[in-house]
Design a protein around this motif. Structure first.
Motif, PDB file in Angstrom:
ATOM      1  N   LEU A 146     -64.938   7.605  17.830  1.00  0.00           N
ATOM      2  CA  LEU A 146     -63.595   7.226  17.406  1.00  0.00           C
ATOM      3  C   LEU A 146     -62.583   7.470  18.518  1.00  0.00           C
ATOM      4  O   LEU A 146     -61.637   6.705  18.705  1.00  0.00           O
ATOM      5  CB  LEU A 146     -63.200   8.005  16.158  1.00  0.00           C
ATOM      6  CG  LEU A 146     -63.967   7.613  14.896  1.00  0.00           C
ATOM      7  CD1 LEU A 146     -63.692   8.599  13.778  1.00  0.00           C
ATOM      8  CD2 LEU A 146     -63.593   6.201  14.460  1.00  0.00           C
ATOM      9  N   GLN A 147     -62.793   8.562  19.266  1.00  0.00           N
ATOM     10  CA  GLN A 147     -61.881   8.849  20.363  1.00  0.00           C
ATOM     11  C   GLN A 147     -61.933   7.740  21.410  1.00  0.00           C
ATOM     12  O   GLN A 147     -60.905   7.263  21.868  1.00  0.00           O
ATOM     13  CB  GLN A 147     -62.255  10.182  21.003  1.00  0.00           C
ATOM     14  CG  GLN A 147     -61.337  10.550  22.158  1.00  0.00           C
ATOM     15  CD  GLN A 147     -61.531  11.984  22.590  1.00  0.00           C
ATOM     16  OE1 GLN A 147     -62.644  12.476  22.666  1.00  0.00           O
ATOM     17  NE2 GLN A 147     -60.431  12.662  22.848  1.00  0.00           N
ATOM     18  N   ALA A 148     -63.152   7.322  21.718  1.00  0.00           N
ATOM     19  CA  ALA A 148     -63.298   6.274  22.721  1.00  0.00           C
ATOM     20  C   ALA A 148     -62.695   4.957  22.234  1.00  0.00           C
ATOM     21  O   ALA A 148     -62.045   4.242  22.986  1.00  0.00           O
ATOM     22  CB  ALA A 148     -64.781   6.086  23.061  1.00  0.00           C
ATOM     23  N   GLU A 149     -62.893   4.659  20.934  1.00  0.00           N
ATOM     24  CA  GLU A 149     -62.406   3.382  20.402  1.00  0.00           C
ATOM     25  C   GLU A 149     -60.896   3.357  20.226  1.00  0.00           C
ATOM     26  O   GLU A 149     -60.238   2.365  20.485  1.00  0.00           O
ATOM     27  CB  GLU A 149     -63.067   3.100  19.049  1.00  0.00           C
ATOM     28  CG  GLU A 149     -64.494   2.604  19.171  1.00  0.00           C
ATOM     29  CD  GLU A 149     -65.176   2.547  17.823  1.00  0.00           C
ATOM     30  OE1 GLU A 149     -64.476   2.694  16.799  1.00  0.00           O
ATOM     31  OE2 GLU A 149     -66.406   2.379  17.800  1.00  0.00           O
ATOM     32  N   LEU A 150     -60.337   4.449  19.725  1.00  0.00           N
ATOM     33  CA  LEU A 150     -58.935   4.450  19.323  1.00  0.00           C
ATOM     34  C   LEU A 150     -58.038   5.197  20.290  1.00  0.00           C
ATOM     35  O   LEU A 150     -56.832   5.311  20.080  1.00  0.00           O
ATOM     36  CB  LEU A 150     -58.797   5.063  17.927  1.00  0.00           C
ATOM     37  CG  LEU A 150     -59.660   4.427  16.831  1.00  0.00           C
ATOM     38  CD1 LEU A 150     -59.636   5.260  15.575  1.00  0.00           C
ATOM     39  CD2 LEU A 150     -59.171   3.011  16.548  1.00  0.00           C
ATOM     40  N   GLY A 151     -58.610   5.762  21.337  1.00  0.00           N
ATOM     41  CA  GLY A 151     -57.807   6.499  22.307  1.00  0.00           C
ATOM     42  C   GLY A 151     -57.134   7.718  21.718  1.00  0.00           C
ATOM     43  O   GLY A 151     -55.995   8.052  22.050  1.00  0.00           O
ATOM     44  N   LEU A 152     -57.844   8.393  20.793  1.00  0.00           N
ATOM     45  CA  LEU A 152     -57.254   9.554  20.129  1.00  0.00           C
ATOM     46  C   LEU A 152     -57.236  10.768  21.054  1.00  0.00           C
ATOM     47  O   LEU A 152     -57.994  10.851  22.010  1.00  0.00           O
ATOM     48  CB  LEU A 152     -58.082   9.909  18.894  1.00  0.00           C
ATOM     49  CG  LEU A 152     -58.070   8.915  17.745  1.00  0.00           C
ATOM     50  CD1 LEU A 152     -59.171   9.260  16.759  1.00  0.00           C
ATOM     51  CD2 LEU A 152     -56.718   8.936  17.057  1.00  0.00           C
ATOM     52  N   THR A 153     -56.365  11.692  20.717  1.00  0.00           N
ATOM     53  CA  THR A 153     -56.343  12.978  21.396  1.00  0.00           C
ATOM     54  C   THR A 153     -56.766  14.029  20.386  1.00  0.00           C
ATOM     55  O   THR A 153     -56.318  14.003  19.244  1.00  0.00           O
ATOM     56  CB  THR A 153     -54.908  13.276  21.896  1.00  0.00           C
ATOM     57  OG1 THR A 153     -54.469  12.178  22.678  1.00  0.00           O
ATOM     58  CG2 THR A 153     -54.880  14.553  22.713  1.00  0.00           C
ATOM     59  N   TYR A 154     -57.657  14.919  20.782  1.00  0.00           N
ATOM     60  CA  TYR A 154     -58.168  15.920  19.851  1.00  0.00           C
ATOM     61  C   TYR A 154     -57.801  17.324  20.283  1.00  0.00           C
ATOM     62  O   TYR A 154     -57.821  17.649  21.469  1.00  0.00           O
ATOM     63  CB  TYR A 154     -59.704  15.887  19.793  1.00  0.00           C
ATOM     64  CG  TYR A 154     -60.304  14.697  19.096  1.00  0.00           C
ATOM     65  CD1 TYR A 154     -59.715  14.140  17.979  1.00  0.00           C
ATOM     66  CD2 TYR A 154     -61.501  14.157  19.559  1.00  0.00           C
ATOM     67  CE1 TYR A 154     -60.295  13.061  17.331  1.00  0.00           C
ATOM     68  CE2 TYR A 154     -62.095  13.077  18.923  1.00  0.00           C
ATOM     69  CZ  TYR A 154     -61.480  12.524  17.815  1.00  0.00           C
ATOM     70  OH  TYR A 154     -62.061  11.466  17.185  1.00  0.00           O
ATOM     71  N   LEU A 155     -57.513  18.151  19.279  1.00  0.00           N
ATOM     72  CA  LEU A 155     -57.517  19.591  19.481  1.00  0.00           C
ATOM     73  C   LEU A 155     -58.590  20.124  18.533  1.00  0.00           C
ATOM     74  O   LEU A 155     -58.434  20.055  17.319  1.00  0.00           O
ATOM     75  CB  LEU A 155     -56.143  20.183  19.139  1.00  0.00           C
ATOM     76  CG  LEU A 155     -55.999  21.697  19.286  1.00  0.00           C
ATOM     77  CD1 LEU A 155     -56.168  22.116  20.729  1.00  0.00           C
ATOM     78  CD2 LEU A 155     -54.644  22.159  18.781  1.00  0.00           C
ATOM     79  N   VAL A 156     -59.703  20.565  19.098  1.00  0.00           N
ATOM     80  CA  VAL A 156     -60.824  20.998  18.263  1.00  0.00           C
ATOM     81  C   VAL A 156     -60.867  22.527  18.240  1.00  0.00           C
ATOM     82  O   VAL A 156     -60.896  23.168  19.297  1.00  0.00           O
ATOM     83  CB  VAL A 156     -62.164  20.444  18.795  1.00  0.00           C
ATOM     84  CG1 VAL A 156     -63.327  20.991  17.984  1.00  0.00           C
ATOM     85  CG2 VAL A 156     -62.158  18.924  18.740  1.00  0.00           C
ATOM     86  N   ILE A 157     -60.805  23.079  17.029  1.00  0.00           N
ATOM     87  CA  ILE A 157     -60.823  24.527  16.880  1.00  0.00           C
ATOM     88  C   ILE A 157     -62.174  24.919  16.305  1.00  0.00           C
ATOM     89  O   ILE A 157     -62.590  24.373  15.289  1.00  0.00           O
ATOM     90  CB  ILE A 157     -59.701  24.973  15.919  1.00  0.00           C
ATOM     91  CG1 ILE A 157     -58.350  24.511  16.461  1.00  0.00           C
ATOM     92  CG2 ILE A 157     -59.721  26.476  15.716  1.00  0.00           C
ATOM     93  CD1 ILE A 157     -57.224  24.657  15.487  1.00  0.00           C
ATOM     94  N   ALA A 158     -62.879  25.840  16.930  1.00  0.00           N
ATOM     95  CA  ALA A 158     -64.184  26.237  16.414  1.00  0.00           C
ATOM     96  C   ALA A 158     -64.563  27.598  16.969  1.00  0.00           C
ATOM     97  O   ALA A 158     -63.956  28.100  17.921  1.00  0.00           O
ATOM     98  CB  ALA A 158     -65.248  25.204  16.801  1.00  0.00           C
ATOM     99  N   HIS A 159     -65.563  28.200  16.329  1.00  0.00           N
ATOM    100  CA  HIS A 159     -66.024  29.489  16.840  1.00  0.00           C
ATOM    101  C   HIS A 159     -67.299  29.320  17.672  1.00  0.00           C
ATOM    102  O   HIS A 159     -67.718  30.234  18.337  1.00  0.00           O
ATOM    103  CB  HIS A 159     -66.256  30.476  15.704  1.00  0.00           C
ATOM    104  CG  HIS A 159     -67.401  30.084  14.813  1.00  0.00           C
ATOM    105  ND1 HIS A 159     -67.227  29.306  13.692  1.00  0.00           N
ATOM    106  CD2 HIS A 159     -68.715  30.337  14.914  1.00  0.00           C
ATOM    107  CE1 HIS A 159     -68.407  29.110  13.137  1.00  0.00           C
ATOM    108  NE2 HIS A 159     -69.323  29.717  13.843  1.00  0.00           N
TER     109      HIS A 159
END
Lengths: 379, 342, 354
Positions: free
Chosen positions: A219-232
């Motif tokens: 989806l990021q590649a298709e829509l040019g989204l920016t992500y902030l991914v929070i994880a442990h």
């Protein structure tokens, strides 16, 4: 491998590559601790997030790791204004979200969306998928008439890999992975620029986690989204992110391109794990799942002792002074020597080793490393 | 194949060492009124030798927890049908009376659970929850039990154990609670310890500590450990023999190094490849297993994994694959991944 | 000096001691005052908005407007409502709730005489409801789905649904009038010569060693207590049953079983104690409802308690008595709930009083 990801990142940045999409400066979220006989008065603060600055560029994925209680989720929520920050600015595309209110904030909300950890509890069980998705579209005036909306909804469920028939069903009829897909579709329905994903796969079965991570990447590649991914899970974060920030006790203690995290895990892993410099990150890497499992590293040498001390309990001493943090010998021996003032909110995010006066941003807060610390034992 | 046979450890499910626990053809079915019977565990067999660490791995709903509960006889009596045999010390645990089983639980065999917060009684001090086992099985008086409890808490790495006896579970951190739960399980030095996802509810950094603690304790006491988990990282660090469960049946069993080195069942293979690793190429598509457990088909006349399997053949949806043992590896697949694939 | 490794500071909840408890009680008691003040305004305004008034009630429908106005003037009811309220509040601060417009006696004296009767009835009902309800609920949960459980569940449904009034008359007709096992009404037989010490008839008998009087009072108490206890009993059974079922399925009971503990230990130490947490809240709420039920029960069994005072006061628009009784009820309700909160903190160490 490095080239390809760089290339796609620079393409996405094309519009105005210079300005980051998200620019967080000195962000602090302090929760008051209240007590009193008749009327509550504030007797202290929990420094959930304390002076964090970070930039996320357009089209980039920024990973935020840390153990529970370190403030990473609160930081995510403060950026989305789901909690109000105590201090600092959150510039989203040049607008300070921390200052927005009312209708302007609501309009702005369309552009940043959240994907939650538990897809079951974050989806209203009494709404069909169709009405869940339609809700956001209508609230933000994106409706294009009955026909247009129908097409848009079908496109949405299709883009997250669900059959069109899913629209008429209810959240409980889906498996965990499918529910997370619905959660992603809900976030996408209002055409956001930024998606904050808080532990997007940790509630899912192992065999399904990869599907959801792949979906986010596609989806990021298709829509040019920016992500902030929070994880442990550092392995997960490293895999999806371009850059990774490590949080500890409300502060950002390290930030590095994820390739750099990879680079340190080499044949020299064992030796570097024991260096006090960057110790937070290294401990993570060895403790987490993935290839650097307890089988391949000697856990005894870099096993952390104790749990996260509470941000409220740490008082005025520096992070490094809490007994849990391995640090250089001098820091351990002088836990309260200098550092943050004992009272009042702390404004600066710059780390400063009491001993060396090191204060460059994004350097480890725990200690500036053996090179600069004279009392570190030579290994 | 020759190297595989040479490294085959006889303890890996082999019959040479006298097993402490021997599970044969265990079947657990849940029956609710007006609903068809659901089979959670479908003919599971494995052995655990004294001092051995055996892993049961699989995703949620694969029957791994039900297996452990059936061994401990902790499943509710009503609406549950358990068949097969669970041999320990020459007796079939499934045939024991309730009272006889209560004598054994906590003394000969004990269990560590997933969520330490809900697994401890919230309104009773931790100390009492440790001492009550000692008083029950060791017949200690309250003073002696308290002394023993202090030693136990100290041994599992709880600081200031004397004071911690009077703490309540909510006053301890997650890691400390899990340590307390382990102390309870180890109180009477059982010969068999079953750990059901002991680290899943904990922080990553605490997970490593708890695993290390379990490893130490197993080494010191010589107890056998059955480790139930969905986390392959945990298995990699701890278990000698690994059983991979899918839809209630063991689909692959091998020595740890062989399982991770050359996974043969497409499910194991797919799982190992789909997990992001610290050294995997960053940002690339992960080779994911398609579908989810809801796509499973029943085991009769088919392989349950077939609809999700990238290697499925026509025979996979017509004939139930039999579990075949060769060279110390059990494999239940018509079309396994070739041994040279990795 | 650096603190030793692993010395985790005690959490705030560990510091709960006598100090916290006292502070909590003081705080809650101070909160009672504004509550009562607000309530007094509501009661005052509500009473004055009722159709009719003391004058109409006394003089009847055929009274002339002049005589009604005259009586209102005498009772001070012709003045603006805030003036009336101000005077009322001024007197209440000095402990004077006025005199009853029916009997002409000070309201507080009347309440003082009637209160023991109501308390005696309520305690009897509560003992019955709690003493029977918790064991019954527990047993029903333990034998879930068996005939005993099904009967209990149906029984409690009926118990909750049956009107107090109706149940009272049925019990009275069957057991007092037809069978003659219990006296139909009143607190004591006229034939028994009882000495009044505390106002609690059963207790007085023991104090004065007139055991026949105690027995007589107990016999009078049986039917009203059963009537009043029915609804709370049914509610407590249901809550206990649900709560025990909940606890039986919990992880820590599974842990207790995995330790091989004796069934008795598991039931007493692990199941019951946790199951009683929600039950204690329910009991507190039921005490409030007992006050409402007492009005009806006292009416049926001619029980000279607060309920009777209240019922008479409503029919005859006795404002001073109504105000005093309603405020008293509110006070009791608030205090009982404070007690429940305190007991909760004692049973459950996780509760932080704040």
């Amino acid at each position: 491998m490095a080239e390809t990801s760089n290339a796609s990142a620079s393409e996405a940045q094309a519009p105005d590559a210079a300005a980051p999409l998200l620019d967080v400066r000195d962000l602090a979220v302090h929760f008051p601790i209240k007590r009193g006989v008749l009327l509550d008065r504030t007797v202290g603060h929990v420094y959930a997030v304390d002076g964090v600055s970070l930039q996320v560029r357009r089209g980039e994925t920024y990973g935020l790791v840390g153990e529970s209680g370190c403030g990473k989720s609160t930081l995510g929520r403060a950026i989305l204004r789901l909690v109000d920050p105590t201090a600092g600015t959150v510039e989203f595309d040049g607008v300070d979200v921390a200052q927005l209110a009312g209708e302007r904030l609501r309009t702005m909300r369309r552009r940043f969306q959240m994907v939650f950890q538990d897809p079951m509890s974050s989806l209203d069980p009494r709404q069909s998928v169709e009405s869940l998705l339609r809700e956001g579209i209508q609230a933000h005036g994106l409706s294009r008439g009955a026909e247009g909306d129908g097409a848009r909804l079908r496109e949405l469920v299709d883009s997250v890999g669900l059959p069109v028939a899913a629209l008429r069903r209810y959240p409980h009829e889906f498996s965990g992975g499918q529910r997370q897909r619905i959660g992603i579709a809900r976030a996408l329905s209002v055409e956001p620029d930024l998606i904050v994903a808080d532990e997007p796969v940790s509630a899912l079965d192992v065999s399904v986690q990869a599907q959801v991570l792949n979906l986010l990447g596609r989806l990021q590649a298709e829509l040019g989204l920016t992500y902030l991914v929070i994880a442990h899970d550092l392995a997960v974060v490293r895999h999806v992110s371009d850059r990774v920030g490590v949080m500890y006790l409300g502060g950002l203690v390290e930030e590095a391109p994820s390739q750099a995290l990879y680079a340190t895990r080499s044949t020299r892993t064992r030796r570097r794990c024991c260096r006090p410099s960057r110790c937070r990150t290294l401990i993570w890497r060895t403790a987490g799942s993935g290839s650097c499992s307890p089988a391949t590293c000697r856990p005894r040498r870099h096993r952390r002792r104790g749990a996260v001390s509470t941000p409220a309990a740490r008082g005025g001493s520096r992070r490094a002074a809490t007994p849990n943090v391995p640090s250089c010998g001098w820091c351990r021996a002088h836990p309260t020597a200098t550092g943050w003032p004992a009272t009042g909110p702390r404004r600066s995010a710059a780390a400063r080793c009491s001993h060396t006066g090191w204060s460059r941003r994004w350097r480890p807060m725990t200690c500036s490393g053996p090179a600069l610390c004279p009392s570190t034992p030579v290994r | 194949m020759t190297t595989a046979q040479r490294t085959d450890d006889t303890r890996g499910g082999g019959p040479t060492a006298e097993p402490l626990l021997s599970v044969r053809d265990l079947r657990v079915a849940f029956q609710r009124k007006g609903e068809p019977e659901t089979v959670a565990v479908d003919g599971v067999s494995f052995d655990v030798a004294p001092g051995q660490v055996v892993g049961l791995v699989g995703e949620s709903g694969c029957g791994k927890s039900v297996t452990s509960m059936a061994i401990m006889r902790l499943l509710p009596e009503r609406g549950v049908r358990v068949s097969g045999s669970v041999m320990m010390d020459g007796t079939d645990l499934l045939t024991l009376s309730d009272t006889q089983m209560r004598e054994r639980r906590g003394r000969d065999m004990s269990m560590v659970f997933q969520d330490p917060l809900t697994s401890l009684n919230p309104v009773i001090p931790v100390g009492l929850q440790v001492t009550e086992v000692l008083r029950r099985h060791r017949g200690m008086n309250s003073d002696a039990a308290r002394k023993a409890a202090v030693e136990l808490l100290d041994r599992v790495g709880i600081p200031d154990p004397r004071r911690r006896l009077d703490s309540y579970p909510h006053q301890m951190s997650g890691g400390m609670r899990q340590r307390a739960l382990i102390a309870i399980a180890l109180a009477c030095s059982p010969r068999l310890l079953i750990a059901d996802e002991p680290t899943t509810a904990l922080d990553v950094t605490i997970q490593a500590q708890i695993l290390e603690l379990l490893r130490e304790l197993v080494r010191e006491t010589g107890a056998a450990l059955v480790m139930i988990t969905h986390d392959l990282g945990v298995v990699a660090g701890l278990c000698e023999t690994v059983n991979v469960l899918y839809a209630g049946r063991i689909v692959e069993r091998a020595q740890r190094h062989r399982l991770f080195g050359t996974p043969r069942h497409p499910y194991t293979h797919g799982l190992l490849r789909s997990i992001p690793r610290m050294d995997s190429p960053q940002g690339e598509e992960l080779p994911a297993i398609r579908g989810s457990v809801v796509d499973n088909v029943p085991w009769d006349h088919a392989c349950a994994f077939a609809p999700r399997c990238p290697r499925s053949l026509d025979v996979c949806v017509e004939v139930t694959p039999a579990g075949e043992t060769s060279g110390g590896r059990l494999l239940r697949c018509h079309n396994p991944v070739p041994a040279s694939a990795e | 000096m650096a603190p030793p490794y692993g010395a985790v500071p005690l959490s705030a909840s560990e510091l709960i001691g006598g100090g916290m408890m006292l502070r909590f009680v003081v705080r809650r008691l101070l909160q009672v005052l504004p509550t009562l003040l607000l309530l007094s305004i509501v009661v005052f305004a509500w009473l004055r908005s009722l159709p009719g008034g003391p004058a109409t009630a006394f003089l009847g429908d055929r009274a002339t407007p002049e005589s009604i106005a005259e009586l209102n003037r005498l009772m001070g009811l012709d003045q603006p409502i805030w003036v009336q309220y101000g005077r009322f509040l001024g007197r209440v601060v000095t402990g004077d709730f006025g005199t009853s417009s029916i009997t002409g006696q000070p309201v507080l004296d009347e309440i003082g005489r009637a209160l023991p009767a109501t308390i005696e009835l309520s305690i009897a009902a509560l003992v019955l409801a709690v003493g029977l309800g918790i064991p019954l609920g527990y047993v029903a949960a333990r034998y879930r789905g068996r005939p005993l459980d099904v009967a209990t569940v149906i029984g409690t449904l009926v118990g909750v649904a049956v009107p107090v009034f109706f149940l009272g008359y049925v019990l009275k007709d069957v057991f007092a009038v037809d069978l003659g096992w219990f006296p139909p009404s009143g607190r004591q037989s006229v034939a028994v010569d009882a000495t009044n010490v505390t106002g609690f008839a059963v207790l007085d008998g023991f104090l004065t060693r007139e055991f026949d009087a105690s027995l007589d009072a107990l016999r009078h108490l049986v039917l009203p207590a059963i009537t009043l206890a029915t609804i709370p009993l049914a509610v407590i059974v249901r809550i206990t049953r649900a709560s025990v079922l909940d606890v039986l399925g919990s992880d820590f009971v599974r842990t207790a079983n995995s330790k091989g503990l004796a069934p008795g230990t598991i039931r007493g130490r692990h199941v019951l104690r946790n199951a009683l947490l929600p039950v204690s809240t329910t009991i507190g709420l039921q005490v409030g409802l007992l006050l409402a039920g007492a009005v009806l029960t006292e009416r049926v069994f001619v029980w000279g308690g607060i309920g009777t005072l209240l019922a008479d006061a409503i029919t005859l628009r006795d404002y001073p008595r109504l105000q005093a009784v309603l405020l008293l009820g509110a006070l009791v309700y608030v205090l009982v709930n404070l007690l429940v909160d305190l007991s909760y903190a004692i049973i459950d160490p996780r509760v932080r009083l704040s």
